[in-house]
Design a protein around this motif. Structure first.
Motif, PDB file in Angstrom:
ATOM      1  N   GLU A 116      16.251  18.276   9.783  1.00  7.94           N
ATOM      2  CA  GLU A 116      15.871  18.706   8.445  1.00  7.94           C
ATOM      3  C   GLU A 116      14.353  18.579   8.340  1.00  7.94           C
ATOM      4  N   PRO A 117      13.734  19.279   7.394  1.00  7.36           N
ATOM      5  CA  PRO A 117      12.271  19.201   7.296  1.00  7.36           C
ATOM      6  C   PRO A 117      11.805  17.778   7.002  1.00  7.36           C
ATOM      7  N   PRO A 118      10.699  17.346   7.614  1.00 11.94           N
ATOM      8  CA  PRO A 118      10.162  16.004   7.322  1.00 11.94           C
ATOM      9  C   PRO A 118       9.750  15.912   5.858  1.00 11.94           C
ATOM     10  N   SER A 119       9.908  14.716   5.289  1.00 12.30           N
ATOM     11  CA  SER A 119       9.450  14.488   3.919  1.00 12.30           C
ATOM     12  C   SER A 119       8.179  13.658   3.957  1.00 12.30           C
ATOM     13  N   LYS A 120       7.234  13.982   3.080  1.00 11.57           N
ATOM     14  CA  LYS A 120       5.956  13.282   3.028  1.00 11.57           C
ATOM     15  C   LYS A 120       5.737  12.787   1.605  1.00 11.57           C
ATOM     16  N   TYR A 121       5.254  11.564   1.467  1.00 10.84           N
ATOM     17  CA  TYR A 121       5.054  10.990   0.154  1.00 10.84           C
ATOM     18  C   TYR A 121       4.010   9.898   0.240  1.00 10.84           C
ATOM     19  N   GLN A 122       3.613   9.349  -0.890  1.00  8.33           N
ATOM     20  CA  GLN A 122       2.684   8.235  -0.942  1.00  8.33           C
ATOM     21  C   GLN A 122       3.423   6.979  -1.379  1.00  8.33           C
ATOM     22  N   THR A 123       3.020   5.854  -0.811  1.00 11.50           N
ATOM     23  CA  THR A 123       3.661   4.591  -1.127  1.00 11.50           C
ATOM     24  C   THR A 123       2.635   3.470  -0.992  1.00 11.50           C
ATOM     25  N   SER A 124       3.062   2.247  -1.254  1.00 15.13           N
ATOM     26  CA  SER A 124       2.177   1.093  -1.090  1.00 15.13           C
ATOM     27  C   SER A 124       2.922  -0.001  -0.343  1.00 15.13           C
ATOM     28  N   ALA A 125       2.179  -0.866   0.319  1.00 17.36           N
ATOM     29  CA  ALA A 125       2.772  -1.896   1.176  1.00 17.36           C
ATOM     30  C   ALA A 125       3.451  -2.967   0.339  1.00 17.36           C
ATOM     31  N   ASP A 126       4.760  -3.174   0.594  1.00 20.82           N
ATOM     32  CA  ASP A 126       5.439  -4.311  -0.021  1.00 20.82           C
ATOM     33  C   ASP A 126       5.085  -5.559   0.782  1.00 20.82           C
ATOM     34  N   ALA A 127       5.615  -6.694   0.386  1.00 16.06           N
ATOM     35  CA  ALA A 127       5.235  -7.956   1.034  1.00 16.06           C
ATOM     36  C   ALA A 127       5.549  -7.973   2.532  1.00 16.06           C
ATOM     37  N   PRO A 128       6.772  -7.571   2.979  1.00 17.10           N
ATOM     38  CA  PRO A 128       7.059  -7.600   4.420  1.00 17.10           C
ATOM     39  C   PRO A 128       6.129  -6.706   5.236  1.00 17.10           C
ATOM     40  N   LEU A 129       5.860  -5.487   4.735  1.00 19.30           N
ATOM     41  CA  LEU A 129       4.988  -4.578   5.475  1.00 19.30           C
ATOM     42  C   LEU A 129       3.557  -5.099   5.492  1.00 19.30           C
ATOM     43  N   ALA A 130       3.103  -5.625   4.359  1.00 15.82           N
ATOM     44  CA  ALA A 130       1.751  -6.168   4.288  1.00 15.82           C
ATOM     45  C   ALA A 130       1.573  -7.327   5.266  1.00 15.82           C
ATOM     46  N   LEU A 131       2.584  -8.203   5.348  1.00 17.06           N
ATOM     47  CA  LEU A 131       2.512  -9.330   6.278  1.00 17.06           C
ATOM     48  C   LEU A 131       2.518  -8.845   7.723  1.00 17.06           C
ATOM     49  N   ALA A 132       3.337  -7.834   8.009  1.00 14.34           N
ATOM     50  CA  ALA A 132       3.424  -7.325   9.388  1.00 14.34           C
ATOM     51  C   ALA A 132       2.122  -6.708   9.842  1.00 14.34           C
ATOM     52  N   LEU A 133       1.392  -6.087   8.910  1.00 15.83           N
ATOM     53  CA  LEU A 133       0.172  -5.371   9.269  1.00 15.83           C
ATOM     54  C   LEU A 133      -1.089  -6.173   9.028  1.00 15.83           C
ATOM     55  N   GLY A 134      -0.965  -7.281   8.307  1.00 18.77           N
ATOM     56  CA  GLY A 134      -2.155  -8.055   7.988  1.00 18.77           C
ATOM     57  C   GLY A 134      -3.052  -7.374   6.982  1.00 18.77           C
ATOM     58  N   VAL A 135      -2.434  -6.668   6.006  1.00 18.74           N
ATOM     59  CA  VAL A 135      -3.190  -5.989   4.962  1.00 18.74           C
ATOM     60  C   VAL A 135      -2.755  -6.548   3.613  1.00 18.74           C
ATOM     61  N   PRO A 136      -3.558  -6.369   2.559  1.00 16.80           N
ATOM     62  CA  PRO A 136      -3.162  -6.856   1.233  1.00 16.80           C
ATOM     63  C   PRO A 136      -1.919  -6.130   0.724  1.00 16.80           C
ATOM     64  N   GLN A 137      -1.059  -6.862   0.017  1.00 20.87           N
ATOM     65  CA  GLN A 137       0.093  -6.228  -0.607  1.00 20.87           C
ATOM     66  C   GLN A 137      -0.394  -5.181  -1.603  1.00 20.87           C
ATOM     67  N   GLY A 138       0.260  -4.024  -1.608  1.00 22.06           N
ATOM     68  CA  GLY A 138      -0.154  -2.931  -2.481  1.00 22.06           C
ATOM     69  C   GLY A 138      -1.080  -1.939  -1.811  1.00 22.06           C
ATOM     70  N   THR A 139      -1.463  -2.194  -0.532  1.00 27.22           N
ATOM     71  CA  THR A 139      -2.306  -1.235   0.197  1.00 27.22           C
ATOM     72  C   THR A 139      -1.647   0.141   0.192  1.00 27.22           C
ATOM     73  N   ALA A 140      -2.411   1.179  -0.110  1.00 28.53           N
ATOM     74  CA  ALA A 140      -1.865   2.534  -0.240  1.00 28.53           C
ATOM     75  C   ALA A 140      -1.674   3.191   1.124  1.00 28.53           C
TER      76      ALA A 140
END
Length: 258
Positions: A116-140
């Motif tokens: 199916e066609p890929p979907s693209k959207y904007q989001t922000s880092a929740d706590a688990p993703l922010a911790l995994a990447l070493g970025v502030p929570q809410g990073t766009a």
């Protein structure tokens, strides 16, 4: 000019190592080489396939990494029982094409195709993703979701995260409707970035949405592989691949060229 002893062809075709491994793999899957049977000697395989002993050893090592054969020091390799090795082996590679760009085996075509066609959207880092990447929570982030399938009907779900600040700093990316991993790698190379790639793997039960996307029962375990590409410690691209863990394994093979 003799090609004996070569392990990779120069015109992009299957290498000699792959040819030997493919032949042995086919004999194992068809039962011609039965479980517990001993593989022909390295010398015999080299004569039959007209390759070097080094090529034969690399082919056997490849089958060993896939769990198809086992070797014991001082003895020849033998076929493992079918119940001892997974039915699904998923190769994970990053190759480099003729222009020096990174190419991801899972997102650049080949075995997998979009259902199916890929979907693209904007989001922000929740706590688990922010911790995994070493970025502030809410990073766009810009994000995209893809459901891919191979000819055997096996599905994988691939989610990519591209930090908004990175997309805006790399010419042309933010103006695209869909930003692929290959486009991001190419833009990063053009900007002079040297990427560091790391994969992190864990298993967990699938959420109902994951089970539907992958076509598996909710009780089956799921393998989640997160590949993080960084430049000087800054996340450039994050790809998270989800697949059924039933009777499956991942096979990593670093490649330095296309």
């Amino acid at each position: 000019m003799s090609t004996k002893g070569a392990t990779e062809s120069t015109d992009g075709r299957v290498s000699l190592t792959e040819k030997v491994a493919n032949d042995l793999r086919a004999q194992i899957s068809s039962g011609r080489l039965a479980p517990a049977s001993v593989l022909p000697s390295e010398g015999e395989l080299a004569r039959v396939h007209e390759v070097s002993l080094v090529t034969v050893r690399r082919a056997i090592a490849q089958l060993r990494s896939e769990g198809l054969v086992q070797t014991i020091k001082g003895q020849r390799a033998f076929v493992r029982r079918s119940g001892d090795w997974p039915s699904h082996t998923h190769p994970r590679t990053i190759t480099v094409d003729g222009d020096g760009n990174y190419v991801d085996s899972e997102s650049a075509g080949g075995e997998w195709h979009d259902i199916e066609p890929p979907s693209k959207y904007q989001t922000s880092a929740d706590a688990p993703l922010a911790l995994a990447l070493g970025v502030p929570q809410g990073t766009a982030f810009y994000a995209s979701d893809r459901i891919l399938e191979n000819d055997a009907g096996t599905r994988i779900f691939v989610r990519s995260y591209l930090p908004t600040v990175v997309a805006k700093s790399l010419p042309g990316l933010a103006r695209r409707q869909y930003i692929s991993a290959r486009q991001t790698y190419k833009a990063a190379k053009a900007a002079g970035m040297k990427l560091d790639l790391n994969d992190y793997i864990h298993a967990r039960p699938p959420a109902p949405g994951d089970a539907r996307s992958l076509g598996i029962p909710e009780g089956f375990p799921m393998l989640v592989t997160r590949r993080i590409a960084t430049h000087n410690g800054q996340p450039i691209l994050i790809q998270e691949t989800r697949r059924s863990a039933e009777d499956a394994q991942l096979h990593y093979r670093p490649r330095l060229g296309g």
